[in-house]
Design a protein around this motif. Structure first.
Motif, PDB file in Angstrom:
ATOM      1  N   GLU A  58       0.826  -1.210   0.000  1.00  0.00           N
ATOM      2  CA  GLU A  58       0.000   0.000   0.000  1.00  0.00           C
ATOM      3  C   GLU A  58       0.862   1.262   0.000  1.00  0.00           C
ATOM      4  OE1 GLU A  58      -2.759   2.080   3.287  1.00  0.00           O
ATOM      5  OE2 GLU A  58      -3.371   0.034   2.759  1.00  0.00           O
ATOM      6  N   ASP A  59       1.979   1.218   0.733  1.00  0.00           N
ATOM      7  CA  ASP A  59       2.888   2.361   0.791  1.00  0.00           C
ATOM      8  C   ASP A  59       3.711   2.517  -0.481  1.00  0.00           C
ATOM      9  OD1 ASP A  59       1.974   2.844   3.330  1.00  0.00           O
ATOM     10  OD2 ASP A  59       3.738   2.030   4.338  1.00  0.00           O
ATOM     11  N   GLY A  60       3.639   1.523  -1.377  1.00  0.00           N
ATOM     12  CA  GLY A  60       4.365   1.604  -2.638  1.00  0.00           C
ATOM     13  C   GLY A  60       5.790   1.085  -2.578  1.00  0.00           C
ATOM     14  N   MET A  61       6.176   0.475  -1.464  1.00  0.00           N
ATOM     15  CA  MET A  61       7.522  -0.057  -1.353  1.00  0.00           C
ATOM     16  C   MET A  61       7.700  -1.253  -2.298  1.00  0.00           C
ATOM     17  SD  MET A  61       9.659  -0.910   2.095  1.00  0.00           S
ATOM     18  CE  MET A  61       9.562   0.797   2.651  1.00  0.00           C
ATOM     19  N   PHE A  62       6.603  -2.006  -2.499  1.00  0.00           N
ATOM     20  CA  PHE A  62       6.576  -3.116  -3.449  1.00  0.00           C
ATOM     21  C   PHE A  62       5.340  -2.961  -4.317  1.00  0.00           C
ATOM     22  CE2 PHE A  62       9.188  -4.745  -0.045  1.00  0.00           C
ATOM     23  CZ  PHE A  62      10.193  -5.420  -0.718  1.00  0.00           C
ATOM     24  N   VAL A  64      10.589  12.547   5.985  1.00  0.00           N
ATOM     25  CA  VAL A  64       9.751  13.751   5.949  1.00  0.00           C
ATOM     26  C   VAL A  64       8.944  13.774   4.658  1.00  0.00           C
ATOM     27  CG1 VAL A  64       9.807  16.275   5.770  1.00  0.00           C
ATOM     28  CG2 VAL A  64      11.222  15.118   7.475  1.00  0.00           C
ATOM     29  N   ILE A  65       9.591  13.455   3.566  1.00  0.00           N
ATOM     30  CA  ILE A  65       8.909  13.441   2.267  1.00  0.00           C
ATOM     31  C   ILE A  65       7.795  12.396   2.257  1.00  0.00           C
ATOM     32  CG2 ILE A  65       9.222  12.901  -0.188  1.00  0.00           C
ATOM     33  CD1 ILE A  65      12.097  14.159   0.148  1.00  0.00           C
ATOM     34  N   ALA A  66       8.078  11.207   2.786  1.00  0.00           N
ATOM     35  CA  ALA A  66       7.069  10.138   2.813  1.00  0.00           C
ATOM     36  C   ALA A  66       5.878  10.532   3.679  1.00  0.00           C
ATOM     37  CB  ALA A  66       7.693   8.838   3.322  1.00  0.00           C
ATOM     38  N   ARG A  85      -2.325  13.457   1.119  1.00  0.00           N
ATOM     39  CA  ARG A  85      -3.352  12.598   0.516  1.00  0.00           C
ATOM     40  C   ARG A  85      -4.368  12.101   1.532  1.00  0.00           C
ATOM     41  NH1 ARG A  85       1.026   9.351  -3.154  1.00  0.00           N
ATOM     42  NH2 ARG A  85       1.429  11.069  -4.585  1.00  0.00           N
ATOM     43  N   GLY A  86      -4.169  12.468   2.797  1.00  0.00           N
ATOM     44  CA  GLY A  86      -5.093  12.014   3.824  1.00  0.00           C
ATOM     45  C   GLY A  86      -4.884  10.572   4.241  1.00  0.00           C
ATOM     46  N   ASN A  87      -3.750   9.993   3.872  1.00  0.00           N
ATOM     47  CA  ASN A  87      -3.431   8.601   4.227  1.00  0.00           C
ATOM     48  C   ASN A  87      -2.707   8.575   5.584  1.00  0.00           C
ATOM     49  OD1 ASN A  87      -4.451   7.768   1.758  1.00  0.00           O
ATOM     50  ND2 ASN A  87      -2.459   7.854   0.764  1.00  0.00           N
ATOM     51  N   TYR A  88      -3.419   8.974   6.626  1.00  0.00           N
ATOM     52  CA  TYR A  88      -2.797   9.116   7.937  1.00  0.00           C
ATOM     53  C   TYR A  88      -2.327   7.784   8.505  1.00  0.00           C
ATOM     54  CZ  TYR A  88      -5.270  13.513   7.340  1.00  0.00           C
ATOM     55  OH  TYR A  88      -5.747  14.677   6.829  1.00  0.00           O
ATOM     56  N   GLU A  89      -3.099   6.726   8.281  1.00  0.00           N
ATOM     57  CA  GLU A  89      -2.692   5.409   8.795  1.00  0.00           C
ATOM     58  C   GLU A  89      -1.416   4.922   8.125  1.00  0.00           C
ATOM     59  OE1 GLU A  89      -5.929   2.634   8.666  1.00  0.00           O
ATOM     60  OE2 GLU A  89      -7.224   3.934   9.849  1.00  0.00           O
ATOM     61  N   ALA A  90      -1.269   5.181   6.828  1.00  0.00           N
ATOM     62  CA  ALA A  90      -0.049   4.788   6.121  1.00  0.00           C
ATOM     63  C   ALA A  90       1.144   5.570   6.665  1.00  0.00           C
ATOM     64  CB  ALA A  90      -0.203   5.014   4.618  1.00  0.00           C
ATOM     65  N   ALA A  91       0.943   6.850   6.949  1.00  0.00           N
ATOM     66  CA  ALA A  91       2.020   7.664   7.518  1.00  0.00           C
ATOM     67  C   ALA A  91       2.404   7.153   8.903  1.00  0.00           C
ATOM     68  CB  ALA A  91       1.595   9.129   7.581  1.00  0.00           C
ATOM     69  N   GLU A  92       1.403   6.843   9.720  1.00  0.00           N
ATOM     70  CA  GLU A  92       1.682   6.297  11.045  1.00  0.00           C
ATOM     71  C   GLU A  92       2.441   4.981  10.955  1.00  0.00           C
ATOM     72  OE1 GLU A  92      -2.224   5.979  12.669  1.00  0.00           O
ATOM     73  OE2 GLU A  92      -2.176   8.002  13.516  1.00  0.00           O
ATOM     74  N   ARG A  93       2.023   4.126  10.028  1.00  0.00           N
ATOM     75  CA  ARG A  93       2.688   2.832   9.843  1.00  0.00           C
ATOM     76  C   ARG A  93       4.136   3.037   9.424  1.00  0.00           C
ATOM     77  NH1 ARG A  93      -1.243   0.465   7.574  1.00  0.00           N
ATOM     78  NH2 ARG A  93      -0.835   1.185   5.462  1.00  0.00           N
ATOM     79  N   PHE A  94       4.373   4.010   8.532  1.00  0.00           N
ATOM     80  CA  PHE A  94       5.740   4.303   8.095  1.00  0.00           C
ATOM     81  C   PHE A  94       6.590   4.737   9.285  1.00  0.00           C
ATOM     82  CE2 PHE A  94       9.077   7.166   6.825  1.00  0.00           C
ATOM     83  CZ  PHE A  94       9.697   6.475   5.808  1.00  0.00           C
ATOM     84  N   LEU A 123       8.340  13.837  13.135  1.00  0.00           N
ATOM     85  CA  LEU A 123       7.477  13.303  12.080  1.00  0.00           C
ATOM     86  C   LEU A 123       6.027  13.228  12.526  1.00  0.00           C
ATOM     87  CD1 LEU A 123       9.833  10.518  10.716  1.00  0.00           C
ATOM     88  CD2 LEU A 123       9.254  12.680   9.601  1.00  0.00           C
ATOM     89  N   GLU A 124       5.791  12.859  13.785  1.00  0.00           N
ATOM     90  CA  GLU A 124       4.426  12.804  14.296  1.00  0.00           C
ATOM     91  C   GLU A 124       3.813  14.207  14.365  1.00  0.00           C
ATOM     92  OE1 GLU A 124       4.853  10.555  17.909  1.00  0.00           O
ATOM     93  OE2 GLU A 124       4.552   8.662  16.848  1.00  0.00           O
ATOM     94  N   GLU A 125       4.618  15.199  14.729  1.00  0.00           N
ATOM     95  CA  GLU A 125       4.127  16.586  14.736  1.00  0.00           C
ATOM     96  C   GLU A 125       3.775  17.027  13.317  1.00  0.00           C
ATOM     97  OE1 GLU A 125       3.415  18.903  17.139  1.00  0.00           O
ATOM     98  OE2 GLU A 125       3.653  17.230  18.530  1.00  0.00           O
TER      99      GLU A 125
END
Length: 133
Positions: free
Chosen positions: A21-25, A84-86, A93-102, A117-119
C-alpha cells in the motif's frame, strides 16, 4: 515458473499489505519473490538471482540505511529527509494510517526524529479537520 502455496500469520500479511500500500513493493507477489531470493543470496553468495529488478529493488530498500540510526541533520539525501517526504506525501493525501505505519516501522517512538514526524503528520490532520468544518 512454479507455484507454491505458503501460509503466513495474519500479522505478517498485514505488514506486507502495508508495504504494498505504501508503494515499497508493487505487489505481494513481488515482495515474496524478492524476500525469498534475498535470503537465498545471504545463505549462498553464489546463488543466481532470477527475480526481475532484484538489484533495483534491493538498492531502493537501502538496507544499509536501515541498519544505521536515522539522523536529524537532514542535509539532503538522508533517511530522515526521505521520511519527511514520505510522511508529507501521505499527509497531503489524507493517508494518515499509512504515515503512522511508516513512522512506527522506521523509528522508535522515543526518538527525536519520530516526534518531529508525528508533529508533521499532526499538522496535516489539523489542516484537514479545519477545512471540513
Amino acid at each position: 515458473m512454479a507455484k507454491d502455496t505458503v501460509r503466513y500469520p495474519d500479522d505478517v500479511v498485514e505488514e506486507i499489505d502495508g508495504l504494498v500500500e505504501d508503494g515499497m513493493f508493487e505487489s505481494k507477489s513481488e515482495f515474496y519473490r524478492f524476500s525469498a531470493e534475498y535470503v537465498l543470496t545471504l545463505l549462498d553468495p553464489d546463488h543466481e538471482v532470477e527475480t526481475f529488478n532484484f538489484d533495483e529493488i534491493k538498492s531502493e530498500l537501502n538496507f544499509a540505511d536501515r541498519n544505521r540510526k536515522p539522523t536529524a541533520n537532514a542535509d539532503g539525501g538522508t533517511f530522515f529527509l526521505e521520511s519527511v517526504i514520505a510522511v508529507r506525501k501521505h499527509g497531503l493525501r489524507g493517508n494518515y494510517e499509512a504515515a503512522e505505519r511508516f513512522i512506527d516501522t522506521h523509528y522508535d517512538q522515543t526518538d527525536q526524529e519520530c516526534l518531529i514526524l508525528e508533529e508533521l503528520l499532526g499538522t496535516y490532520r489539523q489542516e484537514s479537520s479545519s477545512t471540513t468544518n
